[in-house]
Design a protein around this motif. Structure first.
Motif, mmCIF file in Angstrom:
data_model
loop_
_atom_site.group_PDB
_atom_site.id
_atom_site.type_symbol
_atom_site.label_atom_id
_atom_site.label_comp_id
_atom_site.label_asym_id
_atom_site.label_seq_id
_atom_site.Cartn_x
_atom_site.Cartn_y
_atom_site.Cartn_z
ATOM 1 N N GLU A 67 0.832 -1.210 0.000
ATOM 2 C CA GLU A 67 0.000 0.000 0.000
ATOM 3 C C GLU A 67 0.865 1.258 0.000
ATOM 4 O O GLU A 67 0.581 2.237 -0.704
ATOM 5 N N THR A 68 1.934 1.245 0.777
ATOM 6 C CA THR A 68 2.836 2.396 0.838
ATOM 7 C C THR A 68 3.557 2.594 -0.488
ATOM 8 O O THR A 68 3.734 3.722 -0.955
ATOM 9 N N LEU A 69 3.975 1.506 -1.118
ATOM 10 C CA LEU A 69 4.626 1.614 -2.427
ATOM 11 C C LEU A 69 3.669 2.193 -3.465
ATOM 12 O O LEU A 69 4.075 2.976 -4.329
ATOM 13 N N ASN A 70 2.394 1.821 -3.387
ATOM 14 C CA ASN A 70 1.402 2.298 -4.345
ATOM 15 C C ASN A 70 1.071 3.781 -4.149
ATOM 16 O O ASN A 70 0.739 4.487 -5.103
ATOM 17 N N ARG A 71 1.141 4.271 -2.906
ATOM 18 C CA ARG A 71 0.719 5.629 -2.579
ATOM 19 C C ARG A 71 1.841 6.657 -2.650
ATOM 20 O O ARG A 71 1.567 7.862 -2.632
ATOM 21 N N SER A 72 3.089 6.194 -2.667
ATOM 22 C CA SER A 72 4.207 7.109 -2.529
ATOM 23 C C SER A 72 5.258 6.885 -3.618
ATOM 24 O O SER A 72 5.113 6.016 -4.470
ATOM 25 N N THR A 73 6.324 7.666 -3.537
ATOM 26 C CA THR A 73 7.435 7.534 -4.477
ATOM 27 C C THR A 73 8.528 6.604 -3.955
ATOM 28 O O THR A 73 9.564 6.458 -4.617
ATOM 29 N N LEU A 74 8.328 5.962 -2.808
ATOM 30 C CA LEU A 74 9.396 5.148 -2.221
ATOM 31 C C LEU A 74 9.839 4.019 -3.151
ATOM 32 O O LEU A 74 11.006 3.645 -3.163
ATOM 33 N N GLY A 75 8.935 3.487 -3.934
ATOM 34 C CA GLY A 75 9.281 2.389 -4.837
ATOM 35 C C GLY A 75 10.232 2.789 -5.950
ATOM 36 O O GLY A 75 10.817 1.923 -6.605
ATOM 37 N N THR A 76 10.414 4.092 -6.165
ATOM 38 C CA THR A 76 11.316 4.565 -7.221
ATOM 39 C C THR A 76 12.708 4.890 -6.689
ATOM 40 O O THR A 76 13.589 5.261 -7.465
ATOM 41 N N LEU A 77 12.919 4.760 -5.388
ATOM 42 C CA LEU A 77 14.223 5.094 -4.814
ATOM 43 C C LEU A 77 15.291 4.132 -5.305
ATOM 44 O O LEU A 77 15.036 2.947 -5.511
ATOM 45 N N ARG A 78 16.498 4.654 -5.467
ATOM 46 C CA ARG A 78 17.643 3.848 -5.885
ATOM 47 C C ARG A 78 18.807 4.109 -4.946
ATOM 48 O O ARG A 78 18.883 5.157 -4.305
ATOM 49 N N ALA A 79 19.728 3.153 -4.874
ATOM 50 C CA ALA A 79 20.905 3.295 -4.017
ATOM 51 C C ALA A 79 21.642 4.594 -4.350
ATOM 52 O O ALA A 79 21.843 4.923 -5.522
ATOM 53 N N GLY A 80 22.003 5.331 -3.315
ATOM 54 C CA GLY A 80 22.708 6.591 -3.493
ATOM 55 C C GLY A 80 21.815 7.813 -3.444
ATOM 56 O O GLY A 80 22.314 8.929 -3.294
ATOM 57 N N ALA A 81 20.501 7.630 -3.587
ATOM 58 C CA ALA A 81 19.575 8.764 -3.572
ATOM 59 C C ALA A 81 19.520 9.388 -2.175
ATOM 60 O O ALA A 81 19.633 8.696 -1.164
ATOM 61 N N SER A 82 19.337 10.702 -2.129
ATOM 62 C CA SER A 82 19.148 11.402 -0.858
ATOM 63 C C SER A 82 17.662 11.475 -0.537
ATOM 64 O O SER A 82 16.834 11.672 -1.442
ATOM 65 N N VAL A 83 17.320 11.318 0.727
ATOM 66 C CA VAL A 83 15.927 11.395 1.162
ATOM 67 C C VAL A 83 15.832 12.296 2.392
ATOM 68 O O VAL A 83 16.777 12.410 3.176
#
Length: 203
Positions: A67-83
């Protein structure tokens, strides 16, 4: 509960699929961990409230449900990205932004970015179902950052920080959510003494 004031930037170490569904996210955040982060703590990552499932001196690990992956951009994160990272509020903390739950409602595309004063005015596309909750001078959380809405137009609203073409996590003001829900309830003719309510919960 969060305040929408980002306390730390963290680096994504890995985002891996979980065989049970969802994903497992690991971030490097030694400065935040030094403030006493432990397993079962709530931390907002780009505005999404997640629970720490493992922690050492440099990294924190989280389970991210579908549900969280569907609602947010977290599923697009890649190693090295800043959050953006915000630790949950403690009793007695000052709240310089607004109450943020970390329950992202939707992602929104950044349509335009125009220099203005010391910063920028950003225009975002907003899902039609969220428009009733957005008002001029009201609050939103954008990737976890507490922002004041400068203006609301049909189909878009203006906020804070990113580059055109990107999508950001959008959470409406929880007070606006409750106010609109109560108004809609009474508009349907409910609210008389003796009315009963029934609720469904996700577990």
């Amino acid at each position: 509960m969060f305040g929408g004031l980002i306390s730390h930037l963290a680096r994504v170490v890995a985002l891996e699929s979980d065989p049970r569904g969802g994903a497992r996210l690991r971030i490097e955040a030694p400065e935040a961990i030094a403030e006493g982060v432990a397993e079962k703590d709530s931390i907002a990552i780009d505005g999404v409230c997640l629970t720490v499932v493992a922690c050492d001196g440099r990294t924190c690990t989280f389970d991210v449900v579908p549900e969280t992956l569907n609602r947010s951009t977290l599923g697009t994160l890649r190693a090295g990205a800043s959050v953006n990272l915000e630790l949950s509020l403690r009793l007695g903390d000052r709240i310089g932004g607004h109450f943020v739950y970390g329950h992202v409602d939707a992602t929104a595309p950044l349509l335009d970015k125009t220099p203005e004063g010391q910063g920028f005015r950003l225009s975002l596309g907003v899902p039609a179902e969220l428009e009733p909750f957005l008002v001029e001078k009201g609050y939103v959380a954008l990737d976890g950052v507490s922002l004041t809405i400068a203006a609301v137009h049909s189909g878009r609203t203006t906020f804070g920080t990113r580059a055109p073409g990107e999508r950001v996590n959008l959470e409406i003001d929880p007070i606006a959510r409750y106010a609109c829900a109560a108004a809609a309830y009474y508009a349907r003719g409910h609210g008389d003494a003796g009315d009963e309510l029934s609720w469904a919960y996700e577990i």
